[in-house]
Design an enzyme around this catalytic site. Structure first.
Site, mmCIF file in Angstrom:
data_model
loop_
_atom_site.group_PDB
_atom_site.id
_atom_site.type_symbol
_atom_site.label_atom_id
_atom_site.label_comp_id
_atom_site.label_asym_id
_atom_site.label_seq_id
_atom_site.Cartn_x
_atom_site.Cartn_y
_atom_site.Cartn_z
ATOM 1 N N GLU A 1 0.858 -1.178 0.000
ATOM 2 C CA GLU A 1 0.000 0.000 0.000
ATOM 3 C C GLU A 1 0.897 1.231 0.000
ATOM 4 O O GLU A 1 2.098 1.136 0.252
ATOM 5 C CB GLU A 1 -0.881 -0.016 1.247
ATOM 6 C CG GLU A 1 -2.092 0.901 1.184
ATOM 7 C CD GLU A 1 -2.980 0.744 2.408
ATOM 8 O OE1 GLU A 1 -4.058 1.350 2.428
ATOM 9 O OE2 GLU A 1 -2.596 0.013 3.335
ATOM 10 N N GLU B 1 -16.089 -0.960 -6.257
ATOM 11 C CA GLU B 1 -16.293 0.108 -5.276
ATOM 12 C C GLU B 1 -16.189 1.449 -5.985
ATOM 13 O O GLU B 1 -15.944 1.512 -7.198
ATOM 14 C CB GLU B 1 -15.270 0.004 -4.142
ATOM 15 C CG GLU B 1 -13.825 0.196 -4.596
ATOM 16 C CD GLU B 1 -12.812 -0.057 -3.480
ATOM 17 O OE1 GLU B 1 -13.118 -0.841 -2.561
ATOM 18 O OE2 GLU B 1 -11.716 0.523 -3.538
ATOM 19 N N TYR C 1 -12.234 -11.736 0.637
ATOM 20 C CA TYR C 1 -12.201 -12.846 1.596
ATOM 21 C C TYR C 1 -13.614 -13.251 2.001
ATOM 22 O O TYR C 1 -13.931 -14.440 2.128
ATOM 23 C CB TYR C 1 -11.415 -12.466 2.857
ATOM 24 C CG TYR C 1 -10.035 -11.910 2.629
ATOM 25 C CD1 TYR C 1 -9.314 -12.203 1.470
ATOM 26 C CD2 TYR C 1 -9.432 -11.072 3.568
ATOM 27 C CE1 TYR C 1 -8.046 -11.674 1.257
ATOM 28 C CE2 TYR C 1 -8.167 -10.553 3.377
ATOM 29 C CZ TYR C 1 -7.479 -10.847 2.218
ATOM 30 O OH TYR C 1 -6.234 -10.319 2.025
ATOM 31 N N HIS D 1 -9.034 3.102 0.741
ATOM 32 C CA HIS D 1 -8.160 2.810 -0.391
ATOM 33 C C HIS D 1 -7.747 4.103 -1.089
ATOM 34 O O HIS D 1 -8.544 5.040 -1.208
ATOM 35 C CB HIS D 1 -8.865 1.922 -1.419
ATOM 36 C CG HIS D 1 -9.091 0.525 -0.951
ATOM 37 N ND1 HIS D 1 -10.073 -0.288 -1.470
ATOM 38 C CD2 HIS D 1 -8.463 -0.219 -0.016
ATOM 39 C CE1 HIS D 1 -10.040 -1.465 -0.870
ATOM 40 N NE2 HIS D 1 -9.066 -1.444 0.009
#
Length: 682
Positions: free
Chosen positions: A127, A240, A190, A283
């Site tokens: 990230e 998203e 997940y 994010h």
């Protein structure tokens, strides 16, 4: 497309690229032009894949790891060789894939080494990779046809059938099966995997698009792989807010269903339906930029294209099982000319998305916007004439930003003073070769023509664009907006500016300190600033009623979806909170301290999916926080994933007023009722 799981063992001394060329039939000695799209088959990992990585768990699962890389070091670890460079690993071990686990400030260099060594598949998980580092990497990727990138900011890629994991996905969730999954969010992926496992379907191949602004592999790339994969019978897409990838996927799905007699069923979810406008939701890429579709637009596009939509990932398993059964019956009973996917499942109540709360002043937690006077000072330093004044009908709009589709810089130009979608054109250009100084660049002529700028001032336009380009590169900007007009003397001048800069350059690489010193945390929301110190992403929502609830979630995508699902069920969320994918008991305690400081909160919903994070550790953090902070607000806890039974047992035996659930629907109804609301069925 050939299934690369059946690749034979490569003959000693045969170049890796030659082997893949022969086996896939995608590359030949013809004169046709190769491109990055030619690397799509490299995504088909499986039992054949030889990877360089350093993960004990992956080895135990069955991944064929051939070694690791540590610059300048040669040795052995876990019985496998350690190579001093990627080039040395390629020469001696002939890997098919490389997993890059280095921090964000080193990620670009590691990817570049892998590209130069012609490693077919590179998976980057870090990230906070600076956006300009990735722009440079994408300019390299687009000029070659041998290396495919997955990531960055993603958990990786995994073949449950082929027992090959390149990344850090939680292995207990996975089981061999027939569902292909592609997702932006790690935690939502997940949840999706666990749902298909519980439904007895399992997974074929799971590809992470990742949550960064620029992705190495997108939804359409994954869909191309899934459609021809004999192991994949159903497809799930998890999107998203931010970018246009979901819209591109919708167009692909529409075309696929029109030209395919019995298409594979496709289900989808879009996170962020109730995200505040303009905010970055965890994010780096999870925010809607100028001209990009909103979450509801993406949802509508996917549904119109034929994807079956859900409001929570735990619904994917049973939903897909139903669709596969319908497809099988349709295929066996319908004439071949009319066989098609049937849409017999609707799992999301249609809810109009509107701004139902007074929003707090917008600020970006991962994108620094400087004040206008600071932005125009930067223009003046580049000798651009500036005359600040109110917008007028004769003004035009320019913006230098990043194009998420072309993976390159892009200029947006509108003949209106503010961004106007209908009148705006995009002019993408190469990151490494741009030069606007002479004014002879075709983009300058195209922009001038679109804005109807007289030829006499086109040189001024070139100077302005070149100045923006210099600021963009030198200060690692992400968004440079300028309002322009003609002065009384007939020359071009700037009349207003709004500049945004990538904070990953500072956060991970220690660059651009002078720019980021312009930030004034005292002007921001106090709770958000405090959360940031603990690595927590917190977004405080505006006032609604006195029956507010708050949520604490690990993972940005899951946090967005939790807000969406609670809102759809009739709840009113006071905040967005992402503890991060690696939540600890300490971060959970810090999160409780922040959210209980908001007097509006009447109930707390903890929604944790234990991937890397263990549910028992989260339960310990919840219990510790409840006692240490002397909490009086009721807490509903939903724990799924790694060690979920242990975590739920710890909650149940704590003797504290905690309510434990494993079903999201039941947990959502409980927390809404505790907050004083009336939960609705969806």
């Amino acid at each position: 497309m050939t299934n690369l799981r059946s690749l034979p063992t490569r003959a000693r001394g045969t170049p890796l690229w030659q082997t893949i060329s022969r086996q896939t039939n995608r590359f030949s000695t013809s004169s046709r032009r190769y491109s990055y799209a030619d690397t799509l088959p490299n995504l088909k990992i499986g039992v054949h894949t030889r990877a360089t990585a350093n993960v004990k768990e992956s080895l135990a699962w069955g991944t064929k790891i051939v070694g690791g890389v540590k610059p300048g070091v040669e040795g052995e670890h876990l019985g496998l060789p350690v190579f001093p460079s990627v080039r040395a690993a390629q020469e001696k071990a002939k890997p098919d894939a490389s997993a890059i686990y280095v921090p964000g400030n080193q990620t670009a260099q590691a990817i570049e080494e892998a590209i130069e060594a012609e490693i077919p598949l590179v998976v980057a998980v870090a990230e906070h990779v600076p956006i300009h580092d990735i722009l440079r990497i994408h300019s390299m990727l687009q000029s070659q046809s041998k290396t495919r990138l997955v990531g960055a900011n993603c958990p990786g890629i995994i073949s449950a059938i082929g027992k090959c994991r390149i990344g850090f996905q939680p292995l207990p969730c996975f089981s061999p099966g027939n569902i292909g999954i592609v997702a932006k969010s790690g935690t939502l992926s997940y949840e999706t995997v666990a749902s298909t496992t519980r439904a007895g379907l399992g997974q074929s191949l799971c590809i992470s698009m990742g949550g960064d602004v620029l992705a190495g592999t997108n939804f359409v790339d994954a869909l191309e792989i899934f459609k021809d994969d004999p192991d994949t019978e159903g497809i799930i897409l998890v999107g998203e807010i931010g970018g246009t990838a979901e819209g591109d996927a919708a167009e692909w799905i529409k075309d696929y269903r029109q030209r395919t007699a019995n298409p594979k069923p496709i289900m989808a979810l879009v996170g962020g339906l109730h995200a505040p406008p303009g905010r970055i939701m965890g994010h780096a890429g999870a925010w809607t930029a100028l001209g990009e579709p909103g979450a509801q637009d993406k949802y509508n596009a996917l549904e119109r294209a034929g994807a079956v939509m859900v409001n929570h990932p735990e619904k994917f398993g049973e939903g897909m099982r139903s669709l596969l059964a319908n497809r099988s019956r349709a295929y066996n009973t319908a004439p071949s000319s009319t066989r098609n996917q049937k849409r017999g499942l609707h799992t999301m109540r249609r809810v109009s998305v509107e701004n139902r709360r007074g929003m707090l002043p917008m600020n970006q937690s991962r994108l620094l916007f400087v004040k206008q006077f600071q932005a125009v000072d930067m223009l003046r330093e580049k000798s651009i004439p500036v005359h600040e004044k109110a917008p007028s009908e004769t003004d035009a709009f320019l913006c230098l930003t990043v194009n998420r589709t072309t993976l390159s810089p892009c200029i947006l130009a509108s003949p209106a003073a503010d961004f106007a979608p209908s009148g705006t054109r995009r002019f993408p250009f190469a990151y490494t070769t741009a030069d606007f100084r002479s004014g002879k660049d075709q983009i300058i002529h195209s922009i001038a023509s679109h804005l109807q700028i007289p030829k006499t001032v086109q040189k001024n336009l070139a100077e302005l664009v070149e100045a923006l380009w210099q600021i963009f590169k030198e200060k690692e900007a992400y968004l440079l907006e300028v309002r322009i007009g003609l002065s009384p003397e007939g020359s071009l001048e700037a009349r207003g500016a709004r500049f945004g800069f990538d904070d990953a350059a500072l956060r991970s690489s220690g660059r651009q300190g002078n720019v980021h010193q312009l930030r004034n945390p005292a002007e921001e929301v106090h709770e958000e600033v405090e959360a940031e110190k603990d690595g927590i992403v917190y977004v405080k929502y505006g006032l609604h009623d006195d029956n507010e609830l708050t949520q604490l979630v690990n993972g940005a995508g899951l946090a967005m979806n939790t807000v969406d699902a609670l809102t759809i069920h009739g709840g009113h969320c006071a905040n967005f909170l992402d503890t991060g994918g690696k939540a600890t008991s300490e971060t959970v305690k810090s999160s409780f301290r922040i959210i209980t400081s908001d007097s509006r909160v009447k109930a707390i919903f903890v929604n944790i999916f234990g991937g890397l994070t263990r549910c028992d550790m989260i339960a310990e953090g919840i219990i510790m926080a409840f006692r240490d902070l002397k909490m009086r607000v009721p807490v509903v806890v939903r724990l799924r994933g790694t060690n979920e039974e242990q975590g739920q047992q710890m909650i149940a035996e704590s003797g504290l007023p905690l309510h434990a659930f494993d079903s999201f629907e039941d947990a959502a109804k409980k927390v809404i009722s505790l907050a004083g609301g009336n939960p609705s069925d969806c």
